[in-house]
Design an enzyme around this catalytic site. Structure first.
Site: not given
Ligand code: GLN
Length: 242
Positions: A97, A131, A194
């Site tokens: 990520c 998101r 993750h």
């Molecule tokens: N900050 C980045 C995003 O929101 C990565 C997020 C993450 O590592 N889960 O895309």
């Protein structure tokens, strides 16, 4: 094979700032799967302005919030050339990520801040207003079904003809548009998954370990482990709704 005196040095990038949704568990999975085979591991936790170790057998970096990515990006650019050389040289690498994004060319966040990446992967990431959150299942030609959990605003797009880690069967993956998840380049893997990814996907963990051993000792075959618990965990993860 048995470990003998074999030992692998795992470089863990920015464990303080880049460690979301259990990413540290990837280090534990690598350590355990090595230990069960009698292979020693040394984990070097790299934080900004520290020195990189001379010897690196595996590279791991986790995810982080946009703010965490901004904190480490200056330092990452300083060591980027060395990391790029290591990946080009075939060092097995897993970046998740936030660091997946910064191993690309750049991440332009939703508020138009451009966080420069180190260009190991020829891809870019653009922040989105919604998101992308939930459980993911992707089909990989190398690893079979890959399961995990994603939570990111960034949408990642390849800027060259790159190979994804897998095709998305459930979830959003790189960008929610092209049904691709992650990237495979040399012996490196970038992914949004993750959860952490390695305990649930032992084939990927063993790919990293086996590749590292082969590079260092010329060993080619790892001894098999009883992965029944991992198999059950994968089944349960894969059956969850998005
Ligand atoms: N900050 C980045 C995003 O929101 C990565 C997020 C993450 O590592 N889960 O895309």
């Amino acid at each position: 094979m048995n470990g003998g005196k074999r030992s692998l040095t795992i470089l863990h990038l920015y464990p303080r700032e880049m460690n979301l949704y259990g990413d540290h568990g990837n280090i534990l999975a690598l350590q355990k799967r090595c230990k069960w085979r009698g292979i020693k591991t040394v984990v070097v936790e790299y934080e900004p302005s520290k020195k990189l170790p001379k010897e690196v057998d595996v590279i791991f970096g986790g995810g982080g919030q946009d703010s965490g990515q901004s904190v480490i990006c200056g330092d990452l650019l300083k060591i980027g050339g060395k990391l790029k050389d290591l990946v080009e040289d075939g060092v097995p690498t897993l970046v998740v990520c936030g660091l997946y994004q910064l191993f690309g060319n750049f991440f332009k966040t939703l508020d138009n801040t451009v966080i420069k990446g180190i260009g190991v992967f020829n891809l870019k990431t653009l922040g989105g207003s919604e998101r992308l959150i939930g459980n993911v299942v992707a089909e990989s030609s190398q690893f079979g079904e890959v399961v995990g959990y994603e939570n990111h605003s960034g949408r990642t797009f390849f800027e060259a003809d790159l190979q994804p880690l897998g095709d998305v069967k459930k979830g959003a993956g790189n960008n929610g548009e092209d049904f691709e998840e992650g990237v495979r380049y040399k012996n490196a893997i970038g992914t949004y998954l993750h959860g952490p990814i390695l305990p649930k996907n032992p084939k990927i963990a063993d790919f990293l370990i086996e590749t590292a051993l082969t590079r260092k000792y010329g060993v080619t075959k790892l001894s098999k482990l009883d992965d029944d618990l991992e198999r059950k965990t994968r089944l349960s993860a894969a059956s969850r709704p998005r």
